[in-house]
Design a protein around this motif. Structure first.
Motif, PDB file in Angstrom:
ATOM      1  N   ALA A 147       0.863  -1.167   0.000  1.00  0.00           N
ATOM      2  CA  ALA A 147       0.000   0.000   0.000  1.00  0.00           C
ATOM      3  C   ALA A 147       0.903   1.220   0.000  1.00  0.00           C
ATOM      4  O   ALA A 147       1.945   1.219   0.662  1.00  0.00           O
ATOM      5  N   ILE A 148       0.524   2.231  -0.767  1.00  0.00           N
ATOM      6  CA  ILE A 148       1.356   3.424  -0.849  1.00  0.00           C
ATOM      7  C   ILE A 148       0.504   4.661  -0.620  1.00  0.00           C
ATOM      8  O   ILE A 148      -0.718   4.633  -0.778  1.00  0.00           O
ATOM      9  N   GLU A 149       1.172   5.746  -0.240  1.00  0.00           N
ATOM     10  CA  GLU A 149       0.497   7.020  -0.055  1.00  0.00           C
ATOM     11  C   GLU A 149       1.263   8.094  -0.805  1.00  0.00           C
ATOM     12  O   GLU A 149       2.486   8.208  -0.673  1.00  0.00           O
ATOM     13  N   VAL A 150       0.543   8.847  -1.608  1.00  0.00           N
ATOM     14  CA  VAL A 150       1.122   9.942  -2.385  1.00  0.00           C
ATOM     15  C   VAL A 150       0.151  11.122  -2.340  1.00  0.00           C
ATOM     16  O   VAL A 150      -1.041  10.953  -2.635  1.00  0.00           O
ATOM     17  N   GLY A 151       0.646  12.279  -1.953  1.00  0.00           N
ATOM     18  CA  GLY A 151      -0.221  13.461  -1.920  1.00  0.00           C
ATOM     19  C   GLY A 151      -1.432  13.283  -1.033  1.00  0.00           C
ATOM     20  O   GLY A 151      -2.495  13.842  -1.315  1.00  0.00           O
ATOM     21  N   GLY A 152      -1.299  12.497   0.027  1.00  0.00           N
ATOM     22  CA  GLY A 152      -2.401  12.277   0.955  1.00  0.00           C
ATOM     23  C   GLY A 152      -3.404  11.237   0.494  1.00  0.00           C
ATOM     24  O   GLY A 152      -4.350  10.936   1.221  1.00  0.00           O
ATOM     25  N   GLU A 153      -3.209  10.650  -0.708  1.00  0.00           N
ATOM     26  CA  GLU A 153      -4.095   9.600  -1.202  1.00  0.00           C
ATOM     27  C   GLU A 153      -3.418   8.239  -1.094  1.00  0.00           C
ATOM     28  O   GLU A 153      -2.201   8.123  -1.258  1.00  0.00           O
ATOM     29  N   ARG A 154      -4.227   7.217  -0.854  1.00  0.00           N
ATOM     30  CA  ARG A 154      -3.702   5.862  -0.704  1.00  0.00           C
ATOM     31  C   ARG A 154      -4.068   5.004  -1.903  1.00  0.00           C
ATOM     32  O   ARG A 154      -5.155   5.136  -2.459  1.00  0.00           O
ATOM     33  N   PHE A 155      -3.126   4.118  -2.281  1.00  0.00           N
ATOM     34  CA  PHE A 155      -3.306   3.240  -3.431  1.00  0.00           C
ATOM     35  C   PHE A 155      -2.762   1.858  -3.097  1.00  0.00           C
ATOM     36  O   PHE A 155      -1.985   1.686  -2.148  1.00  0.00           O
ATOM     37  N   PHE A 156      -3.167   0.886  -3.900  1.00  0.00           N
ATOM     38  CA  PHE A 156      -2.642  -0.470  -3.792  1.00  0.00           C
ATOM     39  C   PHE A 156      -1.757  -0.731  -5.007  1.00  0.00           C
ATOM     40  O   PHE A 156      -2.160  -0.482  -6.148  1.00  0.00           O
ATOM     41  N   LEU A 157      -0.563  -1.227  -4.769  1.00  0.00           N
ATOM     42  CA  LEU A 157       0.411  -1.472  -5.829  1.00  0.00           C
ATOM     43  C   LEU A 157       0.865  -2.919  -5.759  1.00  0.00           C
ATOM     44  O   LEU A 157       1.172  -3.429  -4.681  1.00  0.00           O
ATOM     45  N   LYS A 158       0.903  -3.599  -6.905  1.00  0.00           N
ATOM     46  CA  LYS A 158       1.516  -4.922  -6.925  1.00  0.00           C
ATOM     47  C   LYS A 158       2.416  -5.041  -8.144  1.00  0.00           C
ATOM     48  O   LYS A 158       2.218  -4.357  -9.161  1.00  0.00           O
ATOM     49  N   TRP A 159       3.415  -5.905  -8.016  1.00  0.00           N
ATOM     50  CA  TRP A 159       4.389  -6.054  -9.087  1.00  0.00           C
ATOM     51  C   TRP A 159       4.883  -7.490  -9.153  1.00  0.00           C
ATOM     52  O   TRP A 159       4.716  -8.274  -8.213  1.00  0.00           O
ATOM     53  N   ASN A 160       5.474  -7.814 -10.305  1.00  0.00           N
ATOM     54  CA  ASN A 160       5.909  -9.191 -10.535  1.00  0.00           C
ATOM     55  C   ASN A 160       7.048  -9.156 -11.553  1.00  0.00           C
ATOM     56  O   ASN A 160       6.860  -8.729 -12.691  1.00  0.00           O
ATOM     57  N   ARG A 161       8.218  -9.614 -11.147  1.00  0.00           N
ATOM     58  CA  ARG A 161       9.388  -9.618 -12.033  1.00  0.00           C
ATOM     59  C   ARG A 161       9.313 -10.723 -13.090  1.00  0.00           C
ATOM     60  O   ARG A 161      10.032 -10.656 -14.091  1.00  0.00           O
ATOM     61  N   ASP A 162       8.486 -11.734 -12.846  1.00  0.00           N
ATOM     62  CA  ASP A 162       8.420 -12.882 -13.754  1.00  0.00           C
ATOM     63  C   ASP A 162       7.135 -12.910 -14.575  1.00  0.00           C
ATOM     64  O   ASP A 162       6.853 -13.906 -15.242  1.00  0.00           O
ATOM     65  N   ALA A 163       6.360 -11.859 -14.531  1.00  0.00           N
ATOM     66  CA  ALA A 163       5.074 -11.856 -15.220  1.00  0.00           C
ATOM     67  C   ALA A 163       5.259 -11.886 -16.738  1.00  0.00           C
ATOM     68  O   ALA A 163       6.088 -11.141 -17.276  1.00  0.00           O
ATOM     69  N   PRO A 164       4.512 -12.746 -17.433  1.00  0.00           N
ATOM     70  CA  PRO A 164       4.550 -12.702 -18.903  1.00  0.00           C
ATOM     71  C   PRO A 164       3.942 -11.406 -19.414  1.00  0.00           C
ATOM     72  O   PRO A 164       3.198 -10.718 -18.698  1.00  0.00           O
ATOM     73  N   ARG A 165       4.244 -11.061 -20.641  1.00  0.00           N
ATOM     74  CA  ARG A 165       3.695  -9.830 -21.217  1.00  0.00           C
ATOM     75  C   ARG A 165       2.164  -9.916 -21.241  1.00  0.00           C
ATOM     76  O   ARG A 165       1.590 -10.949 -21.550  1.00  0.00           O
ATOM     77  N   GLY A 166       1.545  -8.817 -20.896  1.00  0.00           N
ATOM     78  CA  GLY A 166       0.090  -8.765 -20.877  1.00  0.00           C
ATOM     79  C   GLY A 166      -0.539  -9.310 -19.615  1.00  0.00           C
ATOM     80  O   GLY A 166      -1.770  -9.369 -19.521  1.00  0.00           O
ATOM     81  N   PHE A 167       0.263  -9.681 -18.635  1.00  0.00           N
ATOM     82  CA  PHE A 167      -0.257 -10.317 -17.423  1.00  0.00           C
ATOM     83  C   PHE A 167      -1.216  -9.389 -16.671  1.00  0.00           C
ATOM     84  O   PHE A 167      -2.368  -9.754 -16.393  1.00  0.00           O
ATOM     85  N   PHE A 168      -0.755  -8.190 -16.351  1.00  0.00           N
ATOM     86  CA  PHE A 168      -1.617  -7.276 -15.602  1.00  0.00           C
ATOM     87  C   PHE A 168      -2.694  -6.660 -16.490  1.00  0.00           C
ATOM     88  O   PHE A 168      -3.786  -6.332 -16.012  1.00  0.00           O
ATOM     89  N   ALA A 169      -2.426  -6.522 -17.774  1.00  0.00           N
ATOM     90  CA  ALA A 169      -3.476  -6.048 -18.686  1.00  0.00           C
ATOM     91  C   ALA A 169      -4.657  -7.012 -18.703  1.00  0.00           C
ATOM     92  O   ALA A 169      -5.823  -6.598 -18.771  1.00  0.00           O
ATOM     93  N   ALA A 170      -4.360  -8.318 -18.638  1.00  0.00           N
ATOM     94  CA  ALA A 170      -5.426  -9.320 -18.590  1.00  0.00           C
ATOM     95  C   ALA A 170      -6.216  -9.212 -17.294  1.00  0.00           C
ATOM     96  O   ALA A 170      -7.452  -9.359 -17.292  1.00  0.00           O
ATOM     97  N   GLU A 171      -5.534  -8.946 -16.188  1.00  0.00           N
ATOM     98  CA  GLU A 171      -6.246  -8.775 -14.924  1.00  0.00           C
ATOM     99  C   GLU A 171      -7.147  -7.545 -14.969  1.00  0.00           C
ATOM    100  O   GLU A 171      -8.301  -7.582 -14.507  1.00  0.00           O
ATOM    101  N   VAL A 172      -6.627  -6.465 -15.531  1.00  0.00           N
ATOM    102  CA  VAL A 172      -7.420  -5.246 -15.648  1.00  0.00           C
ATOM    103  C   VAL A 172      -8.668  -5.509 -16.498  1.00  0.00           C
ATOM    104  O   VAL A 172      -9.780  -5.093 -16.132  1.00  0.00           O
ATOM    105  N   HIS A 173      -8.498  -6.204 -17.600  1.00  0.00           N
ATOM    106  CA  HIS A 173      -9.651  -6.533 -18.456  1.00  0.00           C
ATOM    107  C   HIS A 173     -10.685  -7.345 -17.682  1.00  0.00           C
ATOM    108  O   HIS A 173     -11.895  -7.113 -17.790  1.00  0.00           O
ATOM    109  N   GLY A 174     -10.216  -8.305 -16.886  1.00  0.00           N
ATOM    110  CA  GLY A 174     -11.133  -9.114 -16.092  1.00  0.00           C
ATOM    111  C   GLY A 174     -11.894  -8.285 -15.075  1.00  0.00           C
ATOM    112  O   GLY A 174     -13.117  -8.424 -14.919  1.00  0.00           O
TER     113      GLY A 174
END
Length: 296
Positions: free
Chosen positions: A36-63
């Protein structure tokens, strides 16, 4: 602060036009790292993956966007995402879902979840087929979603068969277990009723993929969306448990299940168990053989 990779931190600073003020640990599931991160007083959720295939998070967003469009159950908003770029891992920035500080009535929560899950499953249009308009992932594994009018063929070829092929390639199953699953696949036309009514599914609905959001409302995360038979989703929820009994009661009050569903429950758990064999191996092989045995 949670250790966010320096290239990703720099990328976020450039995107926000301001440095991250603070970050703290958040659960990212079994395959991603998260904060979880905070920027300018707003909070967000961030996740990352060094081994993710291309389009991995784009597919999650579409879902997630597909589920949101159904307007049946809450999902988090998605904000920005990118594939891996050099030393910067693939990442996804999302709305941070704040969980209630006060204790939540789990039976009331379960009733709401059951009603909303039934509404989600009913969110299809005339002419919709099994599959989806794009392929995606279940966990870190590819999940193909071609259009199909036959549920038996879709389940055989693009769910059980696809994961069995992967298990064979990886050496995750011995020949005897492979032969057992193949016998099950051959018997699917006799084991499943002639019901080709698709439902919109979350696709990876275990207890780690729902949250209790503000006001005790259900929130679904980490989907592997497709249109399939609703019984496979219900069977998945029962595989590892963690759902209130009131969820099933409320679901059935909205959209009763076929009386033969309990006889098919283990059969529908074969697909997620094959996924777990391919992801984690170990005891899931024994569980897979237990699920297959009654049908062969």
């Amino acid at each position: 602060m949670t250790t966010i990779p320096a290239p990703l931190r720099q990328r976020l600073t450039e995107g926000f036009g301001a440095p991250l003020e603070r970050s703290w640990h958040a659960t990212g599931g079994s395959i991603n790292q998260a904060a979880a991160i905070e920027v300018g007083g707003e909070r967000f959720f961030l996740k990352w993956n060094r081994d993710a295939p291309r389009g991995f998070f784009a597919a999650e967003v579409h879902g997630l966007q597909t589920l949101r469009a159904a307007d049946a159950i809450r999902v988090p908003d998605t904000l920005e995402w990118e594939d891996q770029d050099g030393d910067c891992p693939a990442w996804l920035l999302m709305e941070l879902i704040e969980t209630p500080a006060a204790r939540v009535d789990r039976q009331a929560f379960g009733r709401q979840l059951g009603e909303q899950l039934a509404a989600l499953h009913q969110s299809v249009s005339p002419g919709d087929t099994f599959g989806l308009d794009r392929d995606n992932f279940i966990g870190a594994l590819p999940q193909a979603n071609p259009s199909a009018t036959s549920w038996v063929a879709f389940l055989r070829d693009h769910r059980i068969g696809a994961q069995l092929d992967l298990a064979r390639e990886r050496g995750a199953l011995r020949p005897d277990a492979i032969a057992q699953v193949e016998r099950l696949m051959a018997r699917l036309p006799d084991l499943l009723p002639d019901d080709d009514t698709p439902a919109l599914l979350h696709g990876d609905l275990w207890s780690g993929n729902y949250m209790i959001g503000p006001g005790g409302a259900p929130v679904l995360i980490d989907p592997a969306v497709y249109r399939g038979h609703r019984e496979i989703e219900l069977a998945f929820t029962e595989l590892f448990g963690g759902f209130p009994a009131s969820m099933y009661e409320a679901y059935e009050a909205v959209w009763p299940l076929d009386p033969g569903y309990p006889e098919r429950r283990l059969l529908y758990q074969v697909y997620p168990l094959l996924v777990h064999v391919n992801l984690f191996g170990g005891s899931y092989v024994k569980e897979l053989k237990r699920a297959v045995a009654p049908y062969i």
